[in-house]
Motif scaffolding. Structure first.
Motif, PDB file in Angstrom:
ATOM      1  N   UNK A  16      91.951 124.348 -34.291  1.00  0.00           N
ATOM      2  CA  UNK A  16      92.490 124.853 -35.437  1.00  0.00           C
ATOM      3  C   UNK A  16      91.411 125.511 -36.194  1.00  0.00           C
ATOM      4  N   UNK A  19      90.425 128.936 -34.902  1.00  0.00           N
ATOM      5  CA  UNK A  19      91.256 129.724 -35.034  1.00  0.00           C
ATOM      6  C   UNK A  19      91.209 130.307 -36.177  1.00  0.00           C
ATOM      7  N   UNK A  63      85.989 134.236 -28.867  1.00  0.00           N
ATOM      8  CA  UNK A  63      85.902 132.713 -28.428  1.00  0.00           C
ATOM      9  C   UNK A  63      86.196 131.526 -29.383  1.00  0.00           C
ATOM     10  N   UNK A  65      88.819 130.919 -31.103  1.00  0.00           N
ATOM     11  CA  UNK A  65      90.229 130.436 -31.016  1.00  0.00           C
ATOM     12  C   UNK A  65      90.637 130.161 -29.417  1.00  0.00           C
ATOM     13  N   UNK A  66      89.774 130.150 -28.796  1.00  0.00           N
ATOM     14  CA  UNK A  66      89.980 129.697 -27.239  1.00  0.00           C
ATOM     15  C   UNK A  66      90.919 128.258 -27.081  1.00  0.00           C
ATOM     16  N   UNK A  68      92.424 126.701 -29.365  1.00  0.00           N
ATOM     17  CA  UNK A  68      93.661 126.650 -30.142  1.00  0.00           C
ATOM     18  C   UNK A  68      94.818 127.644 -29.102  1.00  0.00           C
ATOM     19  N   UNK A  69      94.268 128.770 -28.471  1.00  0.00           N
ATOM     20  CA  UNK A  69      94.946 129.314 -27.660  1.00  0.00           C
ATOM     21  C   UNK A  69      95.444 128.399 -26.443  1.00  0.00           C
ATOM     22  N   UNK A  70      94.621 127.751 -25.791  1.00  0.00           N
ATOM     23  CA  UNK A  70      94.873 126.850 -24.721  1.00  0.00           C
ATOM     24  C   UNK A  70      95.778 125.716 -25.307  1.00  0.00           C
ATOM     25  N   UNK A  75      96.753 130.947 -23.067  1.00  0.00           N
ATOM     26  CA  UNK A  75      95.771 131.247 -21.872  1.00  0.00           C
ATOM     27  C   UNK A  75      96.502 131.626 -20.708  1.00  0.00           C
ATOM     28  N   UNK A 103      88.125 123.825 -14.046  1.00  0.00           N
ATOM     29  CA  UNK A 103      87.732 124.644 -15.451  1.00  0.00           C
ATOM     30  C   UNK A 103      86.478 123.941 -16.196  1.00  0.00           C
ATOM     31  N   UNK A 107      83.307 125.931 -16.774  1.00  0.00           N
ATOM     32  CA  UNK A 107      83.119 126.172 -18.271  1.00  0.00           C
ATOM     33  C   UNK A 107      81.827 125.263 -18.852  1.00  0.00           C
ATOM     34  N   UNK A 143      79.590 131.685 -30.303  1.00  0.00           N
ATOM     35  CA  UNK A 143      80.326 131.853 -29.158  1.00  0.00           C
ATOM     36  C   UNK A 143      80.075 130.585 -28.272  1.00  0.00           C
ATOM     37  N   UNK A 147      83.484 128.106 -26.831  1.00  0.00           N
ATOM     38  CA  UNK A 147      83.505 127.759 -25.585  1.00  0.00           C
ATOM     39  C   UNK A 147      83.315 126.275 -25.507  1.00  0.00           C
ATOM     40  N   UNK A 150      86.666 124.812 -26.364  1.00  0.00           N
ATOM     41  CA  UNK A 150      87.780 124.924 -25.437  1.00  0.00           C
ATOM     42  C   UNK A 150      87.530 124.124 -24.173  1.00  0.00           C
ATOM     43  N   UNK A 157      93.143 117.505 -22.633  1.00  0.00           N
ATOM     44  CA  UNK A 157      94.420 117.779 -21.910  1.00  0.00           C
ATOM     45  C   UNK A 157      94.236 117.027 -20.216  1.00  0.00           C
TER      46      UNK A 157
END
Ligand code: NA
Ligand code: NA
Lengths: 179, 434, 309
Positions: A16, A19, A63, A65-66, A68-70, A75, A103, A107, A143, A147, A150, A157
């Motif tokens: 959060x 983002x 990069x 918010x990656x 958050x987007x995930x 994504x 991943x 990553x 950046x 990452x 993320x 997860x």
């Protein structure tokens, strides 16, 4: 279990924050460009760093918010196979864990080598060499931070899948409303 | 591994990685890492150094700032009454044309392309404004999204255009001439798309919901609804052509003007702005990280020497002019599947341009041909950024969106053929102007 | 199987450094009988910008790269010396300074796992503008696009309006009138078709001469068989000679080209050059502070070498 929950909490918080950081970066991009336009048209001068600053801020928007987007399912992925094996939860779980592992590996590699760059820029004192004179480790560090968040979010997860506290991140497709 | 076996292996791996459901951005990274290991035989430290540096470089390109800014602008237009007004204003004008408001996609993208040099930003902005509205009004989704994917590519063809600037620098042709050369082809493409929508809706009128014809009084009244958007476009276009802002700064000008209008009409609230910012951050991160990963994939292809070797092989075939263009067209369609338009250009132009000029083609004409090729690449999977934009917005699958965009892909191919047979369509305007 | 290397360059194959890089790769291939094959990736086709090359070569991401010294600002102040305003205004001066600086470069770069193979110049920089820039007066109201820090400082001190723009934005900005001048070489202006966009005057004030190096990763070099190392160094020597001669020839050719395109070329008066040189003092002092107490010593070495000629 407590540790897992704590980690999940941390990941959500960081995602959060990332983002929000990106939202601030978007506002700053507009500000920098408008200042540059005003300086150039009204005062015949320049910030001498607008392209550079905008570049750094774009990287932050891309990069930070990656995670958050995930976490919010933003994504993109190809869900064809995962939807096909919907009736076989074990196989589905195995595929999903494979995706998570791949991943984390690739990553992780990116995080490691980005870290190498950031550390080198910091210890050698590399700067942009322009009017701004910004130490290079700051924008590249942002950046890296994005990452890394993320990576953590994907890790949490995966952990949730194994401890069966997390639902699969597969959105049903072709029925979703346009938002 | 030799190049062809290597390329084949990478192609197979691509379907494997992406098909299994790995997140696209991660899939691109995986594919490139494995490709560099297998085909080029690089070790991990070297791959890591390339990946981290290329991704930073492409992520920190100021040119990309147009993407978050225009997405935010679209979002704010969507949350105010500007989008609804636009449709209310357009409806009386297009109601007698088969396809009706579907033409708003084509017209909207054509107009927006005049202020924006990026295909992704054009698609995202217009989709944000039109996709939801068309859906609630009961228009056919596939035709609506397909035409968005297709018309979004006008961002590249109608000036200003990032790709044209890069081609101009590469080929040492005047960028002003390139810009002029894109105008007529852009309008031809727009007419082809509009024509296609008309034909489809004549055959099957249910694709567009029925509505009453409007008379002149209603049309004139509708002009008021079109004012806000018209003013917005005027401000941004004006700022570029009066020399106040450069094309890459126009996104900030547009956004500022949109915010000002929302503020004046008392439609701007802090919660709305925060929501729009967060959703923009999410969409931008998805697109920008994909672009960074795609540029690593381009670098990997570069290290494998695929575009250069194939270009050289085509050169050695010693083809007749039309045959050369046909083969190059096929080559670019294939190259456009995994690569974005700009990478495609910088990797091949140094080798291909001399061949084409030798065969008697004008470098300006070839630039426009390449833009058509780059447009094709925007709507072909697996790396088709217009499809990504629409997937991110609608949740529709890549497969469905690719199929929806396919007729427009064919129309672009037809336009490419048309420009080859009648090169004057491209070269006439720049020759008259300069 | 032949050894394959990738050379990254930010410039087009038709540009001065692009032509020299291509010549170098050809010579390597010929001298090694195809055993060492260097692919030149022009126009940044691999995705690296010139500013990335130094680290990319250090890490072995690239075995070899072609990089202008002014793109390495912020890494080590020694690399900035060659782009200081009015230190080198002619190709002869640039060549003198380049020779003197090679040991300094080797010393700095050895710590980062690389060394210079050869260098090549652009042509000297001047003002491209709508009217000739020949006096202090002409600088007033000149909205000139500049690239680096030293140029910004000098132009401001001289009374011009320095504007920072990317190269891609420069051409549209000329046609809309957002800028009316560009500080760059005759060659850069001609290949960007400045005269077509309305910049029809060139004033060769010799602001500086851009120099580009081709540098190589030491480990990759040492992994080559001894014979191939000699081949590489020989080709580098040939490319060095070729590049400097090519730039000299290009200046003469460009004068012809500019005349054909109706460009007004105005040699600057000595008083105007003195004025510009004085305006550069601030930028040079700034650099001296960054470099440290030995800065004057290095400049003195160069001044003596120029006078000795
Ligand atoms: Na455009
Ligand atoms: Na594609």
């Amino acid at each position: 279990m407590l540790a897992v929950n704590g980690l999940r909490w941390l990941a959500r918080l960081l995602s959060l924050a990332g983002a929000v950081g990106a939202a601030v970066a978007i506002v700053l991009i507009v500000a920098v460009i408008l200042v540059e336009v005003v300086l150039r048209t009204l005062f015949a001068t320049s910030t001498f760093m607008s392209d550079e600053l905008v570049g750094y801020l774009v990287a932050a928007v891309g990069f930070l918010p990656l995670g958050y987007a995930f976490a919010t399912g933003g994504i993109l992925r190809v869900n064809l196979l995962l939807n096909m094996v919907q009736a076989r939860p074990r196989l589905r779980m195995a595929i999903e864990l494979g995706c998570v592992a791949a991943t984390l590996a690739v990553v992780g590699l990116l995080v490691w080598y980005l870290w190498g760059n950031v550390a080198r820029q910091y210890t050698r004192g590399y700067t942009s060499g322009t009017m701004s004179g910004i130490p290079q480790w700051i924008p590249t560090g942002v950046m890296l931070l994005g990452i890394a968040i993320f990576w953590l979010q994907v890790f949490v997860y995966g952990l949730g899948l194994v401890t069966s506290t997390e639902r699969l991140l597969v959105e049903s497709q072709d029925e979703t409303a346009v938002t | 591994m030799d190049m062809y076996a290597g390329s084949l292996a990478v192609f197979v791996l691509m379907f494997l990685f992406l098909g299994v459901g790995v997140w696209l951005f991660v899939g691109f990274l995986l594919l490139s890492v494995v490709g560099l290991m297998l085909v080029v035989g690089m070790d991990i430290p070297r791959i890591g150094a390339i990946m981290s540096q290329i991704m930073w470089r492409s992520a920190s390109a100021w040119e990309l700032s147009a993407i978050p800014l225009f997405i935010l602008m679209g979002d704010i237009i969507f949350h105010t009454d500007m989008a609804r007004r636009l449709f209310r204003g357009l409806a009386p004008w297009v109601n007698h044309i088969p396809g009706r408001l579907l033409h708003a996609n084509i017209g909207g993208c054509t107009l927006f392309s005049a202020i924006c040099g990026s295909s992704v930003a054009t698609t995202a902005t217009i989709a944000k404004i039109t996709a939801g509205e068309l859906r609630t009004r009961g228009y056919d989704q596939d035709l609506a999204l397909g035409s968005l994917a297709g018309a979004g590519t006008f961002g590249l063809m109608i000036p200003p255009s990032i790709n044209m600037i890069i081609y101009g620098v590469l080929a040492e042709v005047s960028i002003a001439k390139m810009f002029a050369a894109g105008v007529i082809p852009g309008l031809i493409l727009a007419s082809l798309y509009a024509g296609y929508i008309i034909v489809r809706c004549l055959i099957n009128p249910s694709l567009a919901p029925a509505s009453e014809r409007a008379g002149w009084p209603e049309r004139l009244a509708s002009l008021i609804d079109l004012m806000p958007i018209a003013l917005l476009i005027l401000i941004v276009l004006g700022s570029i052509y009066l020399g106040i802002a450069t094309p890459s700064e126009s996104a900030a000008m547009g956004l500022a003007a949109t915010l000002a209008m929302a503020l004046v009409t008392r439609q701007l609230s802090l919660p709305m702005l925060v929501r729009a910012l967060m959703s923009t951050a999410r969409t931008s991160a998805m697109l920008l990280s994909l672009m960074a990963a795609a540029s690593f994939m381009s670098a990997a292809m570069g290290y494998m020497h695929v575009p250069q070797d194939v270009s050289m092989a085509i050169g050695q075939l010693d083809l007749a002019p039309y045959m050369l263009i046909l083969i190059l067209g096929l080559f670019y369609v294939l190259l456009g599947c995994p690569l974005d338009g700009i990478s495609m250009m910088v990797m091949s132009v140094p080798i291909v341009l001399p061949l084409v000029v030798n065969a008697g083609f004008d470098p300006i004409w070839f630039g426009v041909f390449l833009i058509v090729m780059a447009e094709l690449g925007q709507v072909t999977p697996p790396v088709g950024f217009n499809l990504f934009v629409l997937q991110g917005m609608t949740g529709f699958s890549m497969a469905r969106l690719s199929v929806a965009a396919f007729p427009f892909f064919l129309l672009m191919c037809a336009a490419g053929a048309l420009f080859t047979v009648f090169p004057q369509l491209v070269t006439w305007l720049p020759n008259v102007l300069f | 199987a032949p050894v394959k290397w990738d050379l990254s360059s930010e410039y087009a194959p038709t540009s001065l450094p692009g032509r020299v890089d291509a010549y170098f790769a050809e010579r390597v291939k010929a001298l090694s009988k195809g055993e060492l094959d260097i692919t030149v990736h022009f126009s940044g086709a691999l995705g690296f910008k010139a500013a990335d090359h130094y680290t990319a070569v250090e890490d072995g991401a690239l075995q070899i790269a072609s990089t202008p010294f002014n793109r390495m600002n912020g890494i080590n102040p020694i690399f900035e010396l060659q782009s200081l305003p009015f230190l080198q205004s002619t190709l002869d001066e640039a060549e003198t300074l380049d020779r003197l600086l090679r040991p300094f470069y080797d010393n700095a770069m050895a710590k980062n796992g690389q060394f210079v193979l050869f260098t090549m110049p652009w042509t000297p920089q001047g003002f491209w503008a709508k009217k000739p820039v020949a006096s202090e007066e002409d600088l007033k109201g000149l909205r000139v696009r500049v690239v680096d820090l030293a140029a910004v400082q000098t132009m401001k001190a001289a009374g011009a309006d320095a504007i920072q723009l990317s190269w891609a934005d420069t051409l549209p900005a000329i046609s809309t009138g957002a800028i009316n001048g560009v500080l760059t070489s005759d060659d850069g202006g001609l290949s960007a078709k400045f005269p077509e966009s309305g910049l029809t005057a060139f004033s060769p004030v010799g602001f500086t001469v851009g120099v580009e190096m081709v540098h190589v990763n030491r480990e990759a070099f040492e992994a080559l068989p001894a014979g191939m190392q000699i081949v590489l160094l020989t080709a580098a020597g040939e490319a060095q000679t070729y590049g400097w001669a090519l730039a000299r020839k290009t200046i003469a050719d460009n004068i012809e080209k500019m005349k054909q395109q109706g460009v007004a070329i105005s040699e600057p008066a000595p008083t105007f050059k003195d004025y510009l040189r004085k305006s550069a003092a601030g930028a040079i002092d700034d650099w001296k502070k960054r470099f440290g107490p030995q800065a004057d010593m290095v400049i003195e070495l160069y001044t003596q070498a120029v006078q000795a000629k």
